[in-house]
Design a protein around this motif. Structure first.
Motif, PDB file in Angstrom:
ATOM      1  N   GLY A   1       0.804  -1.135  -0.072  1.00  0.00           N
ATOM      2  CA  GLY A   1       0.112   0.061   0.051  1.00  0.00           C
ATOM      3  C   GLY A   1       0.837   1.318   0.146  1.00  0.00           C
ATOM      4  N   TYR A   2       1.968   1.166   0.562  1.00  0.00           N
ATOM      5  CA  TYR A   2       2.718   2.526   0.481  1.00  0.00           C
ATOM      6  C   TYR A   2       3.128   3.124  -0.673  1.00  0.00           C
TER       7      TYR A   2
ATOM      8  N   ALA B   1       1.102   3.251  -3.410  1.00  0.00           N
ATOM      9  CA  ALA B   1      -0.052   4.085  -3.678  1.00  0.00           C
ATOM     10  C   ALA B   1      -0.458   5.186  -2.799  1.00  0.00           C
ATOM     11  N   ASN B   2       0.093   5.188  -1.478  1.00  0.00           N
ATOM     12  CA  ASN B   2      -0.305   5.927  -0.476  1.00  0.00           C
ATOM     13  C   ASN B   2       0.550   6.113   0.680  1.00  0.00           C
TER      14      ASN B   2
ATOM     15  N   ASP C   1       1.564   8.523   2.504  1.00  0.00           N
ATOM     16  CA  ASP C   1       1.243   9.461   3.459  1.00  0.00           C
ATOM     17  C   ASP C   1       0.440   8.718   4.555  1.00  0.00           C
ATOM     18  N   LYS C   2      -0.442   7.953   3.935  1.00  0.00           N
ATOM     19  CA  LYS C   2      -1.542   7.309   5.157  1.00  0.00           C
ATOM     20  C   LYS C   2      -1.163   6.025   5.579  1.00  0.00           C
ATOM     21  N   THR C   3      -0.343   5.371   4.922  1.00  0.00           N
ATOM     22  CA  THR C   3       0.021   3.733   5.263  1.00  0.00           C
ATOM     23  C   THR C   3       0.609   3.637   6.332  1.00  0.00           C
TER      24      THR C   3
END
Length: 206
Positions: A180-181, A183-184, A186-188
């Motif tokens: 997931g990191y 693609a995202n 900031d939030k992962t």
């Protein structure tokens, strides 16, 4: 063999191992960027200070080099939590330190973790990879079990699962975060922290 021969032989072994470590450290960046399938010994040599001949001298083939690199890196990973385990004085302090280091390695070393999961998947098809992958998995399992055992001691609880199950749960969440990191980013890391905070207390019981 005479006694004076012994130090020279040990010194030669040490020199070879030092060179293998230097090659592994040089190769890891290329491996992390390209992954298992797209990396060759020549590609590694082209992106390092070493010639293809030197790389081939110390490693018999690509699998030998990649296995060594990942084993070398993951051994260091397994040890990075030792200080947290040894110095924590409460369950909360242990969890805070563990999560801080885990999210840091997610952010700072994502390519290396991607390489590890790539290698582990490839071991289902490459029999030559399996012994090293199994050894690394065992090393990481023992790392998670040390953390959970220390957490149980500090909170006067008992683990509710065995070591393989604890490892599978924590590693599964970390692997999802690695995926997931990309693609995202900031939030992962925060998502990984939240999920582990949900799971860890359920792995022990009073």
């Amino acid at each position: 063999m005479t006694e004076p021969d012994r130090p020279a032989r040990v010194s030669g072994i040490d020199k070879i191992e030092r060179r293998r470590v230097a090659l592994a450290e040089s190769a890891l960046k290329t491996l992390g960027e390209l992954g298992y399938a797209r990396t060759s010994l020549r590609e590694i040599a082209n992106n390092s200070e070493f010639t293809h001949g030197v790389v081939h001298y110390y490693f018999r083939d690509k699998i030998d080099l990649i296995s060594y690199c990942v084993r070398y890196y993951k051994t260091k990973c397994a040890r990075r939590y030792d200080e947290v385990v040894e110095t924590a004085t409460s369950g909360e302090e242990l969890v805070t330190g563990f999560l801080a280091k885990m999210t840091q390695t997610l952010v700072d070393e994502t390519p290396m973790h991607k390489l590890w999961y790539d290698l582990r998947a490839q071991s289902m098809f490459e029999e030559q990879l399996r012994p090293d992958v199994e050894a690394i998995d065992k090393l990481l399992e023992e790392m998670i079990w040390r953390i959970l055992g220390r957490y149980a001691d500090l909170t006067a609880t008992t683990p509710t699962v065995d070591a393989p199950t604890a490892y599978a749960l924590v590693d599964g969440l970390f692997e999802q975060a690695v995926v997931g990191y990309a693609a995202n980013p900031d939030k992962t890391p925060d998502l990984l922290t939240d999920r582990l905070l949900q799971v860890l207390p359920k792995l022990v019981t009073a």
